[in-house]
Design a protein around this motif. Structure first.
Motif, PDB file in Angstrom:
ATOM      1  N   ARG A  78     -23.121  67.994  77.192  1.00  0.00           N
ATOM      2  CA  ARG A  78     -22.902  66.566  76.981  1.00  0.00           C
ATOM      3  C   ARG A  78     -22.758  65.826  78.312  1.00  0.00           C
ATOM      4  O   ARG A  78     -22.228  66.389  79.266  1.00  0.00           O
ATOM      5  N   PRO A  79     -23.176  64.570  78.336  1.00  0.00           N
ATOM      6  CA  PRO A  79     -23.058  63.783  79.576  1.00  0.00           C
ATOM      7  C   PRO A  79     -21.666  63.182  79.735  1.00  0.00           C
ATOM      8  O   PRO A  79     -21.515  62.067  80.197  1.00  0.00           O
ATOM      9  N   THR A  80     -20.670  63.905  79.276  1.00  0.00           N
ATOM     10  CA  THR A  80     -19.296  63.418  79.411  1.00  0.00           C
ATOM     11  C   THR A  80     -18.529  64.391  80.284  1.00  0.00           C
ATOM     12  O   THR A  80     -18.837  65.582  80.321  1.00  0.00           O
ATOM     13  N   ASN A  81     -17.522  63.889  80.977  1.00  0.00           N
ATOM     14  CA  ASN A  81     -16.612  64.786  81.689  1.00  0.00           C
ATOM     15  C   ASN A  81     -15.194  64.345  81.428  1.00  0.00           C
ATOM     16  O   ASN A  81     -14.935  63.217  81.048  1.00  0.00           O
ATOM     17  N   MET A  82     -14.286  65.288  81.625  1.00  0.00           N
ATOM     18  CA  MET A  82     -12.935  65.055  81.153  1.00  0.00           C
ATOM     19  C   MET A  82     -11.917  65.334  82.255  1.00  0.00           C
ATOM     20  O   MET A  82     -12.081  66.228  83.073  1.00  0.00           O
ATOM     21  N   VAL A  83     -10.854  64.511  82.240  1.00  0.00           N
ATOM     22  CA  VAL A  83      -9.686  64.800  83.064  1.00  0.00           C
ATOM     23  C   VAL A  83      -8.616  65.283  82.097  1.00  0.00           C
ATOM     24  O   VAL A  83      -8.201  64.549  81.205  1.00  0.00           O
ATOM     25  N   PHE A  84      -8.212  66.546  82.257  1.00  0.00           N
ATOM     26  CA  PHE A  84      -7.320  67.149  81.275  1.00  0.00           C
ATOM     27  C   PHE A  84      -5.877  66.741  81.529  1.00  0.00           C
ATOM     28  O   PHE A  84      -5.488  66.440  82.657  1.00  0.00           O
ATOM     29  N   GLN A  85      -5.102  66.792  80.467  1.00  0.00           N
ATOM     30  CA  GLN A  85      -3.691  66.437  80.575  1.00  0.00           C
ATOM     31  C   GLN A  85      -2.988  67.329  81.592  1.00  0.00           C
ATOM     32  O   GLN A  85      -2.178  66.890  82.380  1.00  0.00           O
ATOM     33  N   SER A  86      -3.343  68.636  81.545  1.00  0.00           N
ATOM     34  CA  SER A  86      -2.734  69.574  82.494  1.00  0.00           C
ATOM     35  C   SER A  86      -3.522  69.633  83.801  1.00  0.00           C
ATOM     36  O   SER A  86      -3.227  70.435  84.656  1.00  0.00           O
ATOM     37  N   TYR A  87      -4.533  68.816  83.904  1.00  0.00           N
ATOM     38  CA  TYR A  87      -5.478  68.748  85.038  1.00  0.00           C
ATOM     39  C   TYR A  87      -6.414  69.938  85.090  1.00  0.00           C
ATOM     40  O   TYR A  87      -7.512  69.833  85.593  1.00  0.00           O
ATOM     41  N   ALA A  88      -5.970  71.120  84.614  1.00  0.00           N
ATOM     42  CA  ALA A  88      -6.843  72.299  84.573  1.00  0.00           C
ATOM     43  C   ALA A  88      -7.550  72.552  85.899  1.00  0.00           C
ATOM     44  O   ALA A  88      -8.749  72.782  85.955  1.00  0.00           O
ATOM     45  N   LEU A 159     -13.728  60.953  80.212  1.00  0.00           N
ATOM     46  CA  LEU A 159     -12.668  61.043  79.210  1.00  0.00           C
ATOM     47  C   LEU A 159     -11.387  61.432  79.914  1.00  0.00           C
ATOM     48  O   LEU A 159     -11.364  62.369  80.707  1.00  0.00           O
ATOM     49  N   LEU A 160     -10.310  60.716  79.623  1.00  0.00           N
ATOM     50  CA  LEU A 160      -9.036  61.011  80.285  1.00  0.00           C
ATOM     51  C   LEU A 160      -7.962  61.238  79.234  1.00  0.00           C
ATOM     52  O   LEU A 160      -7.680  60.353  78.427  1.00  0.00           O
ATOM     53  N   ASP A 161      -7.403  62.449  79.227  1.00  0.00           N
ATOM     54  CA  ASP A 161      -6.405  62.810  78.219  1.00  0.00           C
ATOM     55  C   ASP A 161      -5.011  62.704  78.840  1.00  0.00           C
ATOM     56  O   ASP A 161      -4.575  63.620  79.524  1.00  0.00           O
ATOM     57  N   GLU A 162      -4.347  61.603  78.608  1.00  0.00           N
ATOM     58  CA  GLU A 162      -3.005  61.348  79.156  1.00  0.00           C
ATOM     59  C   GLU A 162      -2.901  61.807  80.606  1.00  0.00           C
ATOM     60  O   GLU A 162      -2.007  62.582  80.954  1.00  0.00           O
ATOM     61  N   PRO A 163      -3.766  61.328  81.477  1.00  0.00           N
ATOM     62  CA  PRO A 163      -3.810  61.896  82.833  1.00  0.00           C
ATOM     63  C   PRO A 163      -2.591  61.532  83.662  1.00  0.00           C
ATOM     64  O   PRO A 163      -2.333  62.162  84.674  1.00  0.00           O
ATOM     65  N   LEU A 164      -1.849  60.508  83.259  1.00  0.00           N
ATOM     66  CA  LEU A 164      -0.729  60.082  84.084  1.00  0.00           C
ATOM     67  C   LEU A 164       0.603  60.558  83.522  1.00  0.00           C
ATOM     68  O   LEU A 164       1.659  60.283  84.086  1.00  0.00           O
ATOM     69  N   GLY A 165       0.542  61.270  82.395  1.00  0.00           N
ATOM     70  CA  GLY A 165       1.770  61.639  81.685  1.00  0.00           C
ATOM     71  C   GLY A 165       2.723  62.493  82.504  1.00  0.00           C
ATOM     72  O   GLY A 165       3.936  62.396  82.366  1.00  0.00           O
ATOM     73  N   ALA A 166       2.165  63.326  83.393  1.00  0.00           N
ATOM     74  CA  ALA A 166       3.019  64.273  84.118  1.00  0.00           C
ATOM     75  C   ALA A 166       3.569  63.691  85.410  1.00  0.00           C
ATOM     76  O   ALA A 166       4.308  64.350  86.119  1.00  0.00           O
ATOM     77  N   LEU A 167       3.173  62.466  85.733  1.00  0.00           N
ATOM     78  CA  LEU A 167       3.604  61.896  87.005  1.00  0.00           C
ATOM     79  C   LEU A 167       4.893  61.098  86.835  1.00  0.00           C
ATOM     80  O   LEU A 167       5.185  60.599  85.759  1.00  0.00           O
ATOM     81  N   ASP A 168       5.652  60.958  87.939  1.00  0.00           N
ATOM     82  CA  ASP A 168       6.865  60.157  87.807  1.00  0.00           C
ATOM     83  C   ASP A 168       6.501  58.670  87.781  1.00  0.00           C
ATOM     84  O   ASP A 168       5.384  58.272  88.099  1.00  0.00           O
ATOM     85  N   LYS A 169       7.481  57.872  87.402  1.00  0.00           N
ATOM     86  CA  LYS A 169       7.200  56.481  87.031  1.00  0.00           C
ATOM     87  C   LYS A 169       6.481  55.698  88.139  1.00  0.00           C
ATOM     88  O   LYS A 169       5.476  55.039  87.896  1.00  0.00           O
TER      89      LYS A 169
END
Lengths: 363, 276, 353
Positions: A78-88, A159-169
């Motif tokens: 697929r012509p999509t790429n993803m940024v994982f929540q855990s960054y992987a 595609l970005l799956d909660e990419p900022l969730g693990a960062l501090d405010k």
């Protein structure tokens, strides 16, 4: 017709023995748009994203990516790429090789590969970090590497799956701005999954609100906030006061209502309003104001302050109104410096508002 | 039972020093008896008895001069090699399935696969013997290998499952997302990350197969494996010293392999902690 | 190794992997070729879906199968699991079923009469010697289990709570015996306990005794000692794991609520470690009941256990049905006892509050 890079057509995903994770989703994402999927955890937004990426496959419906029916095409085609929540970030590879991973697959090597990777490193302001291993990076840096690794493939959709969730405010707020700028400069469509409504509101061109597998409303941030389509969206985005009302009469663009504890109310009419219809009138806390003496005109209701909280820039009040079981929630701006004052508990007050701030919603 | 938490411990549940003495005594209990094998294998006497006479290596020479022993050793090495590779491959399939997919009835399936660890080996031995007899295959090293694969696959699967559990599934997804096929994803991501587990699984299944006696006892035909050969030699008192020599070597080799296997596995996990 | 993830992929575009260096010319060629082929496949599929509307059922079948496979996590899992499952069905389930069948058949000379009969089981019950050996086996391995778990618990406790540095070394030391030759570990006791063995010759050369002690080897005690030693390591790991899992703040909470060290152990640690204790007990009791090597090596006539009886039926007398019936009844008996034991222990511990 708009140029739609993604068309989700009646997509349903049902896991074995479970409820529908995604229920009849049907919408488009425009080319070049920053599109957010917003909802509480477990609402199906990640499942939907993973179906666009090709990690899950819809039980029903079809997903078109760039006009190609894609629901049964695996992720690697697929012509999509993803940024994982855990960054992987691949732990066995350094930053350079992580970013080069997909390029090597595409057959790039030597100088061209180096150029592309270094360009990507420059883009995420990590020049010279190529030899570092993933475990030598901070959370923010890992997030950038994940972003570069995906963008370097020049996907049609990121595609970005909660990419900022693990960062501090603080870092999160910085990255929100950076991501938004990056999206504008590369011109790639972003589909961004988050449970953080402020994040979605501040970054997106359009937001899809998902609750329990259903897409409830798709709208630009301001419309979503100021004119929510239904009660669920209204209460999910920000806080809101809900008042059960009955329509008494409908005039030109204006409706007269009878609200429990509020007596007669005015609001802007919505389509197909009929006298006797039962609706919900909603009003945001910050559209309300408190005054101590009875106003001469306009919309207001009398109540008693039950609780208050001072938050610096604003103060929050719970005002009890006769005839209602839930208190009215008022967020008053502290526009003037005042060391004393505010409204004490148990004080009798009047809640006022501009009649046009009332939103009429059907259940 | 003397699991006695001491008074005023530095940390909750800290045992006293009495327990440390117990632990050391326990280790002596575990390892002490086995040490008599190497000890007497160097004793220049046909009798395994005190007092020790003088140092000799002739029992080792005698053991290695025995062609049947060499034959059995080679058989065991062959069987062990094939079993290690086969059961590790099978275990990899199984481990990948149970760690990466939600499978209905997974608990029951895993329990079934792990069953050989809980059934007395004699039962496994006789039931395989019946099967092989019913199918009409004659007993040989092949039947031994088949039996060992059944015995070792659960070990391989357990080792590899814990390894695959240790790293994020999204690493493999990221690879596919970046355009790699499942096959190349396996080689570029899963394999290098699971490598410590794979090495560990190969070594451990090899040891289990190499040391296994009872299944081979039932399933071996004319060519014995090393443990079966040793068993047959126990009847002859004059062979005892060379059996001791052989046993000592096997024990030492096994220990080394186990330590390497566990070390590799541990090495992998400590790296992993910071890696993901 | 062929990875079954490919099942789906192969149906889409055939196997297309090679292990050549990444970024090589062949790769580029392949990817271009693949791209071109995919276009063809997409076009063909469109065509097929149209034609299947006209009743052409067979082309649509593979598309549907592929769609089903992609959509179903369970299908992918089962496909991946199938090599192991098939191996285990063929080499574990099938033989055990055959074993059950055999126990209802009759040995006639070198052949087996496959008419159903319960005679083998009747034979077992009626022959007192068999029943005696069964109970003797149960008693001996019960004792072994008790001794082993009793000794392993403090050891596991020590490693879980007492060892702070180099825990890993302790764990390796305790797992080595698990993996190394059981035959040789049992054999070492034969040379220790033997008539001219380590203990006797040692005591004689020290002048403590004149004549070798004959009661050391070839009896039940020798079997129990050898088994307890051979299985020592098996008990430690499950108990250790369950102890290690205990949240240390629970002990702090118990102390905070007024429990002393003993009470904390008895009211918190022990009940929480029970799964490990039960696991260890089962892991020892079941295989020791069916152990062959140790009683054969050090048991003598009075120390024989059920497995020796089974072995005789299979390899010496050649009455496989009777041997099968022995095996099945032993397994069933052990299974029932294990369940009773586990339930009883859990009920007993539930009384600790």
């Amino acid at each position: 017709m708009a140029d739609n890079i993604i068309r989700i057509e009646k997509v349903t995903k049902q896991f074995a023995g479970g409820a529908k994770a995604v229920d009849d989703a049907h919408f488009n994402v425009e080319r070049g748009e920053f599109f957010s999927l917003l909802g509480p955890s477990g609402c199906g937004k990640t499942t939907l994203l993973r179906m666009i990426a090709g990690f899950e496959f819809p039980s029903e419906g079809e997903i078109y990516i760039d006009n190609q029916a894609s629901s049964l095409i695996p992720a690697y085609q697929r012509p999509t790429n993803m940024v994982f929540q855990s960054y992987a970030i691949f732990p066995h590879l350094n930053v350079f090789d992580n970013i080069a991973y997909g390029l090597r697959k595409s057959g790039l090597s030597g100088g061209e590969l180096k150029r592309r990777v270094n360009e990507a490193l420059g883009m995420i302001k990590l020049d010279g970090f190529g030899a570092r291993r993933g475990d030598q990076l901070s959370g923010g840096q890992r997030q950038r590497v994940a972003l570069a690794r995906a963008l370097v493939k020049r996907p049609k959709v990121l595609l970005l799956d909660e990419p900022l969730g693990a960062l501090d405010k603080k870092l999160r707020e910085e990255m929100q701005i950076e991501l938004r700028q990056l999206q504008k400069s590369v011109g790639i469509t972003f589909v961004f999954v988050t449970h953080d409504q402020e994040e979605a509101l501040s970054m997106s061109d359009r937001i899809a609100v998902m609750v329990k597998g259903k897409v409830l409303q798709i709208a630009p941030p301001q419309e979503l906030y100021e004119a929510p389509g239904n009660v669920e969206v209204a209460s999910f985005i920000g806080s809101i006061n809900l008042i059960d009302v009955t329509v008494k009469s409908v005039g030109a663009g204006e409706a007269v209502l009878d609200g429990a504890g509020f007596g007669q109310l005015r609001a802007r009419a919505i389509d197909d309003l009929k006298a006797g219809e039962k609706l919900v009138a909603a009003v945001r806390p910050e559209k309300l104001a408190l005054v101590s003496s009875r106003p001469g005109s306009g919309s207001f209701v009398e109540g008693t302050v039950k609780a208050s909280a001072y938050l610096g820039d604003r103060s929050h009040y719970h005002v009890f109104v006769k005839g209602r079981t839930t208190p009215i929630y008022v967020a008053a701006q502290n526009a003037e410096r005042a060391m004393t004052g505010g409204f004490d508990t148990a004080k009798s007050v009047y809640v006022t508002w501009d009649w046009q701030s009332l939103i009429l919603l059907r259940r | 039972m003397s699991a006695k938490p001491a008074h005023a411990p530095a940390r909750m549940g800290d045992p006293g020093s009495g327990l440390k003495l117990f632990a050391i005594a326990y280790l002596i209990f575990i390892y002490g008896p086995v040490l008599f094998l190497p000890l007497f294998s160097f004793n220049d006497s046909i009798f395994v008895a005190f007092p020790l006479t003088s140092f000799t290596t002739k029992w080792y020479e005698q053991a290695f001069a025995d062609e049947k022993m060499i034959g059995a050793l080679i058989s065991s090495l062959q069987v062990g090699g094939i079993v290690a590779v086969t059961s590790t491959i099978l275990g990899m399939f199984g481990a990948k399935a149970v760690t990466r997919y939600q499978i209905p009835g997974q608990g029951l399936i895993t329990a079934t696969i792990m069953l050989p660890l809980f059934i007395p080996e004699i039962i496994l031995g006789i039931s395989l013997l019946i099967l092989i007899n019913s199918v009409g295959i004659s007993l040989s090293l092949i039947t031994v290998t088949i039996g060992h694969i059944m015995l070792c696959t659960p070990f391989a699967m357990a080792v590899l499952s814990s390894r695959l559990h240790g790293f994020d599934r999204s690493l493999e997804e990221a690879s596919m997302d970046l355009g790699e096929t499942p096959w190349m994803t396996f080689w570029r991501v899963t394999f290098p990350l699971a490598a410590p587990g794979i090495v560990s699984s190969l070594l451990l299944t090899f040891i289990v197969s190499f040391d296994e006696f009872l299944l081979s006892f039932f399933l071996a035909g004319q060519e014995p494996t090393l443990p079966v050969y040793i068993w047959s030699q126990l009847r002859f008192p004059n062979k005892l010293p060379s059996v001791l020599a052989l046993g000592a070597l096997i024990l030492i080799a096994s220990c080394v392999l186990v330590v390497v296997a566990e070390w590799v596995r541990q090495l992998g996990t400590s790296e992993q902690k910071v890696g993901v | 190794m062929i990875f079954w993830d490919f099942f789906g992929l192969c149906m889409a575009n055939g196997g297309n992997s090679h292990t050549g260096g990444v970024g090589c010319g062949r790769c580029q060629f392949l990817s271009r070729w693949r791209l071109a082929r995919n276009r063809v496949v997409v076009r063909a599929r469109k065509h097929l879906s149209v034609s299947s509307d006209h009743g052409g059922a067979s082309p649509g079948f593979f598309d549907r199968l592929r769609a089903f496979y992609l959509r179903s996590d369970a299908a992918k899992g089962y496909v991946l699991l199938s090599p192991v499952m098939l191996t285990m069905i063929a080499l574990l389930a099938a033989p055990l079923i055959l074993l059950v069948l055999y126990s209802f058949w009759t040995q006639v000379g070198l052949k087996v009469d496959t008419n159903w009969t319960g005679d083998r089981y009747r034979e077992l019950i009626e022959k007192q010697a068999y029943v005696d050996i069964f109970w003797r086996s149960i008693q001996m391995s019960g004792l072994v289990t008790l001794v082993t778990v009793g000794l392993a618990y403090p050891m596991a406790y020590f490693v879980a709570f007492g060892v702070k540095k180099n825990k890993f070394i302790w764990l390796i030391l305790l797992t080595i015996p698990f993996w190394t030759s059981y035959l040789l570990r049992a054999f070492s006791w034969k040379i220790i306990l033997g008539y001219n063995g380590v203990i006797n010759s040692g005591l004689i050369s020290l002048g403590a005794i004149q004549e070798p002690l004959s009661f050391l080897l070839y009896n039940q005690t020798a079997v129990v000692i050898t088994l307890a030693h051979a299985y020592a390591a098996f008990a430690i790991l499950p108990i250790y794991v369950s102890l290690e899992k205990i949240d240390r703040t629970l002990l702090e909470a118990a102390a905070d609520l007024g429990d002393g060290a003993w009470a904390r152990f008895w009211r918190v640690t022990f009940p929480l470690s029970l799964p490990g204790v039960i696991g260890a007990a089962v892991l020892i009791f079941v295989p020791t009941t069916g152990d062959y090597v140790t009683p054969a090596l050090v048991g003598g006539p009075t120390g024989q256990m059920i497995a020796n009886l089974i072995q005789i039926q299979f390899l010496k007398i050649g009455d496989w049905p009777l041997g099968s019936a022995l095996a099945i009844s032993a397994m069933a008996g052990v299974a029932i006892l294990v369940m009773l034991f586990a339930t009883a222990l859990q009920l007993a511990v539930r009384r600790i509050r």
